[in-house]
Write an enzyme that holds these catalytic residues in place. Structure first.
Site, PDB file in Angstrom:
ATOM      1  CG  ASP A  10      70.605   2.674  51.305  1.00  0.00           C
ATOM      2  OD1 ASP A  10      69.700   1.883  50.756  1.00  0.00           O
ATOM      3  OD2 ASP A  10      70.687   4.036  50.964  1.00  0.00           O
ATOM      4  CG  ASP A  15      66.798   0.179  50.924  1.00  0.00           C
ATOM      5  OD1 ASP A  15      67.997  -0.092  50.134  1.00  0.00           O
ATOM      6  OD2 ASP A  15      66.783   1.322  51.201  1.00  0.00           O
ATOM      7  CG  ASN A  39      67.804   5.381  52.258  1.00  0.00           C
ATOM      8  OD1 ASN A  39      67.704   6.439  51.668  1.00  0.00           O
ATOM      9  ND2 ASN A  39      67.706   4.169  51.976  1.00  0.00           N
ATOM     10  CB  THR A 129      68.312  -1.700  46.852  1.00  0.00           C
ATOM     11  OG1 THR A 129      68.634  -2.179  48.285  1.00  0.00           O
ATOM     12  CG2 THR A 129      67.881  -2.737  45.990  1.00  0.00           C
ATOM     13  CG  PHE A 170      70.159   9.013  47.945  1.00  0.00           C
ATOM     14  CD1 PHE A 170      70.314  10.248  48.977  1.00  0.00           C
ATOM     15  CD2 PHE A 170      70.563   7.981  48.524  1.00  0.00           C
ATOM     16  CE1 PHE A 170      70.838  10.147  50.019  1.00  0.00           C
ATOM     17  CE2 PHE A 170      70.971   7.741  50.035  1.00  0.00           C
ATOM     18  CZ  PHE A 170      71.188   8.890  50.591  1.00  0.00           C
ATOM     19  CG  ASN A 171      70.831   4.408  45.979  1.00  0.00           C
ATOM     20  OD1 ASN A 171      70.775   4.386  47.132  1.00  0.00           O
ATOM     21  ND2 ASN A 171      70.283   3.417  45.557  1.00  0.00           N
ATOM     22  CG  HIS A 248      63.057   4.656  44.502  1.00  0.00           C
ATOM     23  ND1 HIS A 248      62.661   5.363  43.570  1.00  0.00           N
ATOM     24  CD2 HIS A 248      62.836   5.555  45.720  1.00  0.00           C
ATOM     25  CE1 HIS A 248      62.433   6.659  43.889  1.00  0.00           C
ATOM     26  NE2 HIS A 248      62.473   6.804  45.125  1.00  0.00           N
ATOM     27  CG  ASP A 249      65.622   0.447  47.134  1.00  0.00           C
ATOM     28  OD1 ASP A 249      66.139   1.139  46.201  1.00  0.00           O
ATOM     29  OD2 ASP A 249      65.915   0.861  48.386  1.00  0.00           O
TER      30      ASP A 249
HETATM   31  O1  RIB Z   1      66.891   7.287  44.791  1.00  0.00           O
HETATM   32  C1  RIB Z   1      66.310   6.289  45.482  1.00  0.00           C
HETATM   33  C2  RIB Z   1      67.005   5.368  46.232  1.00  0.00           C
HETATM   34  O2  RIB Z   1      67.894   6.090  47.351  1.00  0.00           O
HETATM   35  C3  RIB Z   1      66.600   4.270  46.905  1.00  0.00           C
HETATM   36  O3  RIB Z   1      67.500   3.193  46.779  1.00  0.00           O
HETATM   37  C4  RIB Z   1      66.701   4.727  48.179  1.00  0.00           C
HETATM   38  O4  RIB Z   1      66.352   3.704  49.099  1.00  0.00           O
HETATM   39  C5  RIB Z   1      67.547   5.605  48.564  1.00  0.00           C
HETATM   40  O5  RIB Z   1      68.641   4.754  48.926  1.00  0.00           O
HETATM   41 CA    CA Z   2      67.891   2.161  49.051  1.00  0.00          CA
END
Ligand code: RIB
Ligand code: CA
Length: 320
Positions: A10, A15, A39, A129, A170-171, A248-249
């Site tokens: 996303d 990403d 996102n 991701t 979030f994801n 993160h990703d």
């Molecule tokens: O919480 C972090 C995730 O949420 C990551 O994948 C970031 O890109 C958002 O999508």
């Molecule tokens: Ca992401």
């Protein structure tokens, strides 16, 4: 032989860094990218994905995915409300307009079904991701996919605190029903790279300086995005005398070629809360020795910043 994978993402700044690393790392081969609402809205996710690929001169087929969650009409809190007053996430990443275009003949979910029903792709890891909407849609359309996907590596969830809420990352929060459906599907090898892991290996301004020195488009692009994250991320920290932020990703990709990037993990039965008022989207990791369910995932809890950096360095030095 490079590790072949499909990236479901996303894009999103972290990403995009994963795309840069994927395109540049000699031991990775992205066979396709699928995009998903997360996102930013799907049209921007797809556009940002194409911009990121063009920035590093990579030709990877891109399939447009879901524009809304699996079972809900929208995010639990609309994106505009959620992001109000924050400069962290802009709709368009600051790279030149895309010249390449997305595939039009199949959706992301249809592509995932075709890809994994094809014996030629029996080795292809699925790396997700973003919210798990496309993966859930593909599994709903073709339940045999659960046996056909050899390995699923997910960035999502948190064992300690979440980031959108105290409970949820979030994801998983964007599409809790999809996350629950995917984790319950019976895929044999599921690895969840949680916030606990990504927050334990933040990248710093010194890393950005080093990437700028490397100077390849991937390295310079990553440095620009990480600096932005350090400036605007609520999760940014002052670590060892300098500011740093979790990215993160790309840690999921580091794990593919350097599994020792994950330094602490637990195999457990995991599920996702789909109804809780305060806990919607929470990853529930059942570590009780008497848990009645067998483990269905490996949950990554800590990571090595040194290995993570080394992975990115190797990718960025390799070119593009
Ligand atoms: O919480 C972090 C995730 O949420 C990551 O994948 C970031 O890109 C958002 O999508
Ligand atoms: Ca992401």
């Amino acid at each position: 032989m490079p590790t072949r994978f499909i990236l479901d993402c996303d894009t999103g700044s972290d990403d995009a860094i994963a795309i840069f690393a994927a395109a540049a790392h000699p031991e990775l081969e992205a066979i396709a990218i699928t995009t998903v609402n997360g996102n930013v809205a799907l049209e921007h996710v797809t556009d940002n994905t194409l911009r990121a690929l063009d920035h590093v001169g990579a030709e990877v087929p891109v399939y447009r995915g879901a524009a809304r969650p699996f079972a809900r009409p929208d995010l639990p809190i609309p994106r505009d409300v959620l992001n109000e007053g924050s400069d962290f996430q802009s709709a368009r990443l600051d790279f030149p307009d895309a010249v390449s275009t997305a595939e039009t003949e199949r959706s992301a979910a249809a592509f995932l079904v075709d890809a994994y029903m094809d014996d030629a792709n029996a080795d292809v890891t699925l790396v997700a991701t973003g919210p798990l909407t496309n993966v859930a849609l593909a599994l709903a359309a073709e339940p045999r996919l659960a046996e056909r996907i050899p390995r699923l590596v997910i960035m999502g969830g948190a064992h300690a605190n979440g980031n959108v809420t105290a409970a949820a990352e979030f994801n998983f929060w964007v599409d809790p029903e999809a996350a629950e459906a995917v984790l319950a599907a019976g895929i044999r090898d599921v690895v969840i790279v949680t916030l606990d892991a990504t927050h334990s290996a933040p990248l710093s301004l010194a890393d950005c300086d080093e990437f700028d020195e490397i100077g390849t488009p991937a390295a310079a692009g990553a440095a620009k995005l990480i600096r932005h994250r350090i400036r605007h991320d609520q999760a940014a920290v002052e670590g060892e005398g300098e500011a740093a932020s979790p990215v993160h990703d790309p840690l999921c990709l580091a794990y593919l070629v350097r599994p020792e990037a994950i330094t602490e993990q637990v195999k457990a039965f995991v599920s996702v809360e789909t109804t809780g008022g305060r806990t919607l989207g929470e990853l529930v990791v059942d570590t009780r020795p008497w848990c009645p369910e067998p483990p269905n995932a490996t949950v990554a809890l800590r990571a090595s910043a040194a290995v993570y950096r080394d992975f990115l360095r190797t990718a960025f030095l390799a070119g593009r």
